[in-house]
Design a protein around this motif. Structure first.
Motif, PDB file in Angstrom:
ATOM      1  N   SER A  38     -52.140 -56.583  33.547  1.00 22.04           N
ATOM      2  CA  SER A  38     -50.894 -56.125  32.936  1.00 22.04           C
ATOM      3  C   SER A  38     -49.889 -55.796  34.035  1.00 22.04           C
ATOM      4  CB  SER A  38     -51.143 -54.880  32.082  1.00 22.04           C
ATOM      5  OG  SER A  38     -52.030 -55.188  31.029  1.00 22.04           O
ATOM      6  N   ALA A  39     -48.660 -56.241  33.848  1.00 20.38           N
ATOM      7  CA  ALA A  39     -47.618 -56.049  34.860  1.00 20.38           C
ATOM      8  C   ALA A  39     -47.175 -54.594  34.935  1.00 20.38           C
ATOM      9  CB  ALA A  39     -46.420 -56.934  34.547  1.00 20.38           C
ATOM     10  N   ILE A  40     -46.720 -54.212  36.100  1.00 18.56           N
ATOM     11  CA  ILE A  40     -46.106 -52.897  36.321  1.00 18.56           C
ATOM     12  C   ILE A  40     -44.755 -52.899  35.614  1.00 18.56           C
ATOM     13  CG2 ILE A  40     -44.992 -51.513  38.102  1.00 18.56           C
ATOM     14  CD1 ILE A  40     -47.334 -52.371  39.958  1.00 18.56           C
ATOM     15  N   THR A  41     -44.421 -51.790  34.978  1.00 26.45           N
ATOM     16  CA  THR A  41     -43.129 -51.658  34.305  1.00 26.45           C
ATOM     17  C   THR A  41     -42.398 -50.441  34.869  1.00 26.45           C
ATOM     18  OG1 THR A  41     -44.203 -50.411  32.515  1.00 26.45           O
ATOM     19  CG2 THR A  41     -43.877 -52.776  32.158  1.00 26.45           C
ATOM     20  N   ASN A  42     -41.122 -50.347  34.531  1.00 29.23           N
ATOM     21  CA  ASN A  42     -40.262 -49.224  34.915  1.00 29.23           C
ATOM     22  C   ASN A  42     -40.275 -48.997  36.435  1.00 29.23           C
ATOM     23  OD1 ASN A  42     -38.404 -47.223  34.411  1.00 29.23           O
ATOM     24  ND2 ASN A  42     -39.943 -45.677  33.913  1.00 29.23           N
ATOM     25  N   LEU A  43     -40.194 -50.076  37.204  1.00 29.59           N
ATOM     26  CA  LEU A  43     -40.154 -49.991  38.663  1.00 29.59           C
ATOM     27  C   LEU A  43     -38.784 -49.478  39.088  1.00 29.59           C
ATOM     28  CD1 LEU A  43     -41.614 -50.624  41.354  1.00 29.59           C
ATOM     29  CD2 LEU A  43     -40.658 -52.933  41.214  1.00 29.59           C
ATOM     30  N   ARG A  44     -38.776 -48.445  39.950  1.00 30.26           N
ATOM     31  CA  ARG A  44     -37.520 -47.836  40.377  1.00 30.26           C
ATOM     32  C   ARG A  44     -37.715 -47.121  41.708  1.00 30.26           C
ATOM     33  NH1 ARG A  44     -40.405 -45.232  36.918  1.00 30.26           N
ATOM     34  NH2 ARG A  44     -40.562 -42.971  36.872  1.00 30.26           N
ATOM     35  N   ILE A  45     -36.612 -46.765  42.340  1.00 29.54           N
ATOM     36  CA  ILE A  45     -36.669 -45.988  43.577  1.00 29.54           C
ATOM     37  C   ILE A  45     -36.008 -44.636  43.338  1.00 29.54           C
ATOM     38  CG2 ILE A  45     -36.725 -47.948  45.156  1.00 29.54           C
ATOM     39  CD1 ILE A  45     -33.683 -47.538  45.589  1.00 29.54           C
ATOM     40  N   THR A  46     -36.455 -43.650  44.099  1.00 31.45           N
ATOM     41  CA  THR A  46     -35.810 -42.339  44.077  1.00 31.45           C
ATOM     42  C   THR A  46     -35.660 -41.865  45.512  1.00 31.45           C
ATOM     43  OG1 THR A  46     -37.915 -41.170  43.823  1.00 31.45           O
ATOM     44  CG2 THR A  46     -36.728 -41.687  41.817  1.00 31.45           C
ATOM     45  N   PRO A  47     -34.530 -41.363  45.925  1.00 33.26           N
ATOM     46  CA  PRO A  47     -33.333 -41.223  45.086  1.00 33.26           C
ATOM     47  C   PRO A  47     -32.600 -42.549  44.948  1.00 33.26           C
ATOM     48  CG  PRO A  47     -32.849 -40.429  47.291  1.00 33.26           C
ATOM     49  CD  PRO A  47     -34.312 -40.815  47.277  1.00 33.26           C
ATOM     50  N   ASP A  48     -32.091 -42.790  43.757  1.00 35.55           N
ATOM     51  CA  ASP A  48     -31.233 -43.936  43.492  1.00 35.55           C
ATOM     52  C   ASP A  48     -29.821 -43.370  43.423  1.00 35.55           C
ATOM     53  OD1 ASP A  48     -29.712 -46.010  42.286  1.00 35.55           O
ATOM     54  OD2 ASP A  48     -31.534 -46.854  41.423  1.00 35.55           O
ATOM     55  N   LEU A  49     -28.996 -43.712  44.407  1.00 36.50           N
ATOM     56  CA  LEU A  49     -27.681 -43.099  44.545  1.00 36.50           C
ATOM     57  C   LEU A  49     -26.544 -44.025  44.152  1.00 36.50           C
ATOM     58  CD1 LEU A  49     -28.377 -41.422  47.995  1.00 36.50           C
ATOM     59  CD2 LEU A  49     -28.577 -40.382  45.727  1.00 36.50           C
ATOM     60  N   GLY A  50     -26.852 -45.091  43.430  1.00 38.01           N
ATOM     61  CA  GLY A  50     -25.831 -46.053  43.032  1.00 38.01           C
ATOM     62  C   GLY A  50     -25.029 -45.583  41.843  1.00 38.01           C
ATOM     63  N   TYR A  51     -24.305 -46.527  41.260  1.00 37.35           N
ATOM     64  CA  TYR A  51     -23.439 -46.244  40.120  1.00 37.35           C
ATOM     65  C   TYR A  51     -24.249 -45.755  38.919  1.00 37.35           C
ATOM     66  CZ  TYR A  51     -20.030 -46.937  36.419  1.00 37.35           C
ATOM     67  OH  TYR A  51     -19.208 -46.751  35.346  1.00 37.35           O
ATOM     68  N   SER A  52     -25.425 -46.350  38.719  1.00 36.01           N
ATOM     69  CA  SER A  52     -26.304 -45.913  37.631  1.00 36.01           C
ATOM     70  C   SER A  52     -27.604 -45.394  38.241  1.00 36.01           C
ATOM     71  CB  SER A  52     -26.592 -47.075  36.672  1.00 36.01           C
ATOM     72  OG  SER A  52     -27.458 -48.003  37.265  1.00 36.01           O
ATOM     73  N   PRO A  53     -28.406 -44.654  37.496  1.00 39.60           N
ATOM     74  CA  PRO A  53     -29.634 -44.080  38.060  1.00 39.60           C
ATOM     75  C   PRO A  53     -30.757 -45.080  38.281  1.00 39.60           C
ATOM     76  CG  PRO A  53     -29.392 -43.461  35.754  1.00 39.60           C
ATOM     77  CD  PRO A  53     -28.134 -44.184  36.141  1.00 39.60           C
ATOM     78  N   ASN A  54     -30.533 -46.360  37.965  1.00 45.33           N
ATOM     79  CA  ASN A  54     -31.600 -47.348  38.150  1.00 45.33           C
ATOM     80  C   ASN A  54     -31.077 -48.689  38.652  1.00 45.33           C
ATOM     81  OD1 ASN A  54     -30.297 -48.071  35.835  1.00 45.33           O
ATOM     82  ND2 ASN A  54     -32.119 -48.207  34.556  1.00 45.33           N
TER      83      ASN A  54
END
Length: 169
Positions: A38-54
């Motif tokens: 099963s694939a990984i989902t909801n992959l993100r970085i923190t802190p995300d400092l761009g225009y949107s949080p993801n």
């Protein structure tokens, strides 16, 4: 073909160079399973400092990579892919289903792709990608106004010069 296999060797039919025969039966079993984990989902970085949080935009290479792991008893390998040059930045074994947060240090800045591989117990893998941009040079702005300018009325416009484009063309 996929399935469970057993190889049985009757040792009494085999001999060594001195003519000594073995005894008993030796068994080797294995499983062939080529189904993807099963694939990984909801992959993100923190802190995300761009225009949107993801949106994957930040300003520092010391990050946490967060994700939802959907395959139990798996191994997660995280790579930074810079124009085809993959660099492993994390390797976590025996991962359970659930949220996972891994601290990483990215030494190459600019545009790249974060790749998170989920590898099952049979070595099958599936990758989830997240385009990221690490901007070590913050956006600057300057104005044509100086501290010596005295305003006698509210200005209709002010000229502002940005150090870089705000949006893609």
């Amino acid at each position: 073909h996929e399935g469970e296999y057993t190889l049985k060797i009757k040792l009494s039919t085999l001999s060594d160079n001195a003519g000594n025969y073995g005894s008993g039966i030796h068994e080797v079993t294995w499983v062939v399973d080529r189904s993807l984990p099963s694939a990984i989902t909801n992959l993100r970085i923190t802190p995300d400092l761009g225009y949107s949080p993801n949106d994957g935009i930040t300003s520092d290479g010391n990050l946490k990579v967060a994700m939802q792991v959907n395959q139990g008893n798996s191994r997660v390998q995280i790579y930074q892919n810079i124009s085809g040059d993959k660099r492993m930045i994390a390797d976590v074994e025996n991962v359970s289903v659930g949220n996972l947060e891994v601290p990483v240090n990215m030494e190459v800045y600019g545009s790249s792709v974060l790749e998170a591989y989920c590898i099952d117990q049979f070595g099958n893998s599936i990758v989830t990608e997240l385009p990221i941009y690490i901007d070590r040079q913050p956006l600057n702005v300057s104005s044509t106004l100086t501290a010596t300018n005295a305003l006698t009325r509210q200005p209709d416009s002010i000229r502002i010069v940005f150090s870089d484009k705000l949006l893609d063309e």
